[in-house]
Design a protein around this motif. Structure first.
Motif, PDB file in Angstrom:
ATOM      1  N   ALA A   6      14.512 -36.654 -13.087  1.00  0.00           N
ATOM      2  CA  ALA A   6      14.410 -36.103 -11.734  1.00  0.00           C
ATOM      3  C   ALA A   6      14.583 -34.590 -11.751  1.00  0.00           C
ATOM      4  CB  ALA A   6      15.453 -36.755 -10.821  1.00  0.00           C
ATOM      5  N   ASP A   7      15.525 -34.095 -12.542  1.00  0.00           N
ATOM      6  CA  ASP A   7      15.711 -32.643 -12.652  1.00  0.00           C
ATOM      7  C   ASP A   7      14.494 -31.980 -13.283  1.00  0.00           C
ATOM      8  OD1 ASP A   7      18.191 -32.770 -11.519  1.00  0.00           O
ATOM      9  OD2 ASP A   7      19.273 -32.751 -13.422  1.00  0.00           O
ATOM     10  N   PHE A   8      13.899 -32.641 -14.269  1.00  0.00           N
ATOM     11  CA  PHE A   8      12.757 -32.075 -14.971  1.00  0.00           C
ATOM     12  C   PHE A   8      11.531 -31.983 -14.067  1.00  0.00           C
ATOM     13  CE2 PHE A   8       9.010 -32.488 -17.741  1.00  0.00           C
ATOM     14  CZ  PHE A   8       9.190 -31.351 -18.510  1.00  0.00           C
ATOM     15  N   THR A   9      11.362 -32.932 -13.158  1.00  0.00           N
ATOM     16  CA  THR A   9      10.180 -32.913 -12.293  1.00  0.00           C
ATOM     17  C   THR A   9      10.424 -32.184 -10.985  1.00  0.00           C
ATOM     18  OG1 THR A   9      10.787 -35.079 -11.421  1.00  0.00           O
ATOM     19  CG2 THR A   9       9.203 -35.030 -13.226  1.00  0.00           C
ATOM     20  N   ALA A  10      11.651 -32.106 -10.516  1.00  0.00           N
ATOM     21  CA  ALA A  10      11.919 -31.493  -9.215  1.00  0.00           C
ATOM     22  C   ALA A  10      11.794 -29.971  -9.274  1.00  0.00           C
ATOM     23  CB  ALA A  10      13.316 -31.886  -8.728  1.00  0.00           C
ATOM     24  N   TRP A  11      12.328 -29.338 -10.305  1.00  0.00           N
ATOM     25  CA  TRP A  11      12.299 -27.874 -10.357  1.00  0.00           C
ATOM     26  C   TRP A  11      10.893 -27.300 -10.472  1.00  0.00           C
ATOM     27  CZ3 TRP A  11      15.577 -24.934  -8.282  1.00  0.00           C
ATOM     28  CH2 TRP A  11      16.912 -25.292  -8.235  1.00  0.00           C
ATOM     29  N   PRO A  12      10.019 -27.849 -11.342  1.00  0.00           N
ATOM     30  CA  PRO A  12       8.654 -27.300 -11.371  1.00  0.00           C
ATOM     31  C   PRO A  12       7.906 -27.486 -10.053  1.00  0.00           C
ATOM     32  CG  PRO A  12       9.076 -28.515 -13.368  1.00  0.00           C
ATOM     33  CD  PRO A  12      10.237 -28.759 -12.453  1.00  0.00           C
ATOM     34  N   ILE A  13       8.136 -28.588  -9.360  1.00  0.00           N
ATOM     35  CA  ILE A  13       7.464 -28.813  -8.076  1.00  0.00           C
ATOM     36  C   ILE A  13       7.972 -27.827  -7.044  1.00  0.00           C
ATOM     37  CG2 ILE A  13       7.234 -30.436  -6.167  1.00  0.00           C
ATOM     38  CD1 ILE A  13       7.089 -32.666  -8.273  1.00  0.00           C
ATOM     39  N   LEU A  14       9.282 -27.653  -6.951  1.00  0.00           N
ATOM     40  CA  LEU A  14       9.840 -26.703  -5.989  1.00  0.00           C
ATOM     41  C   LEU A  14       9.434 -25.272  -6.319  1.00  0.00           C
ATOM     42  CD1 LEU A  14      13.410 -28.169  -5.476  1.00  0.00           C
ATOM     43  CD2 LEU A  14      11.492 -28.243  -3.888  1.00  0.00           C
ATOM     44  N   THR A  15       9.461 -24.927  -7.584  1.00  0.00           N
ATOM     45  CA  THR A  15       9.060 -23.584  -7.990  1.00  0.00           C
ATOM     46  C   THR A  15       7.574 -23.372  -7.725  1.00  0.00           C
ATOM     47  OG1 THR A  15      10.750 -23.626  -9.700  1.00  0.00           O
ATOM     48  CG2 THR A  15       9.081 -21.938  -9.889  1.00  0.00           C
ATOM     49  N   GLY A  16       6.754 -24.382  -8.001  1.00  0.00           N
ATOM     50  CA  GLY A  16       5.323 -24.278  -7.742  1.00  0.00           C
ATOM     51  C   GLY A  16       5.024 -24.103  -6.268  1.00  0.00           C
ATOM     52  N   LEU A  17       5.747 -24.829  -5.410  1.00  0.00           N
ATOM     53  CA  LEU A  17       5.571 -24.669  -3.967  1.00  0.00           C
ATOM     54  C   LEU A  17       5.936 -23.259  -3.525  1.00  0.00           C
ATOM     55  CD1 LEU A  17       6.968 -28.030  -2.582  1.00  0.00           C
ATOM     56  CD2 LEU A  17       4.643 -27.181  -2.347  1.00  0.00           C
ATOM     57  N   LEU A  18       7.051 -22.757  -4.037  1.00  0.00           N
ATOM     58  CA  LEU A  18       7.513 -21.421  -3.667  1.00  0.00           C
ATOM     59  C   LEU A  18       6.542 -20.347  -4.165  1.00  0.00           C
ATOM     60  CD1 LEU A  18       9.766 -19.757  -2.343  1.00  0.00           C
ATOM     61  CD2 LEU A  18      10.887 -19.693  -4.568  1.00  0.00           C
ATOM     62  N   ILE A  19       6.080 -20.469  -5.388  1.00  0.00           N
ATOM     63  CA  ILE A  19       5.138 -19.493  -5.942  1.00  0.00           C
ATOM     64  C   ILE A  19       3.833 -19.513  -5.151  1.00  0.00           C
ATOM     65  CG2 ILE A  19       3.665 -19.022  -7.956  1.00  0.00           C
ATOM     66  CD1 ILE A  19       6.090 -19.834  -9.672  1.00  0.00           C
ATOM     67  N   GLY A  20       3.328 -20.694  -4.846  1.00  0.00           N
ATOM     68  CA  GLY A  20       2.098 -20.794  -4.066  1.00  0.00           C
ATOM     69  C   GLY A  20       2.247 -20.221  -2.670  1.00  0.00           C
TER      70      GLY A  20
END
Length: 87
Positions: A6-20
């Motif tokens: 969950a930690d491995f998949t949550a951070w890239p998704i949140l970071t990707g949303l923020l970057i986008g």
């Protein structure tokens, strides 16, 4: 073990949303929604990594802020190319 996944998949998704989201506002685009922001953020991460390799800058171990800035730069480049092709 599941909490590590969950930690491995949550951070890239949140970071990707923020970057986008940030890249979309830098390029003064209209709101594209969460899914498009995520796609732009992920594509921007790959593009930012490619840009760093072209400049001979190693991103591994240099810090989260530097990685974030290169991913943001890549996302802005992706949106710029998107606008040139489709607008």
């Amino acid at each position: 073990m599941l909490e590590h996944i969950a930690d491995f998949t949550a951070w890239p998704i949140l970071t990707g949303l923020l970057i986008g989201y940030i890249a979309n506002h830098i390029m003064r685009g209209e709101g594209k929604g969460c899914c498009m922001n995520l796609i732009v953020g992920i594509a921007g991460s790959y593009a930012g990594t490619f840009i760093s390799h072209l400049l001979n800058i190693e991103l591994f171990g240099v810090g989260y802020l530097t990685n974030f800035l290169f991913c943001l730069l890549g996302a802005v480049c992706v949106l710029w190319i998107w606008k040139k092709i489709f607008d």
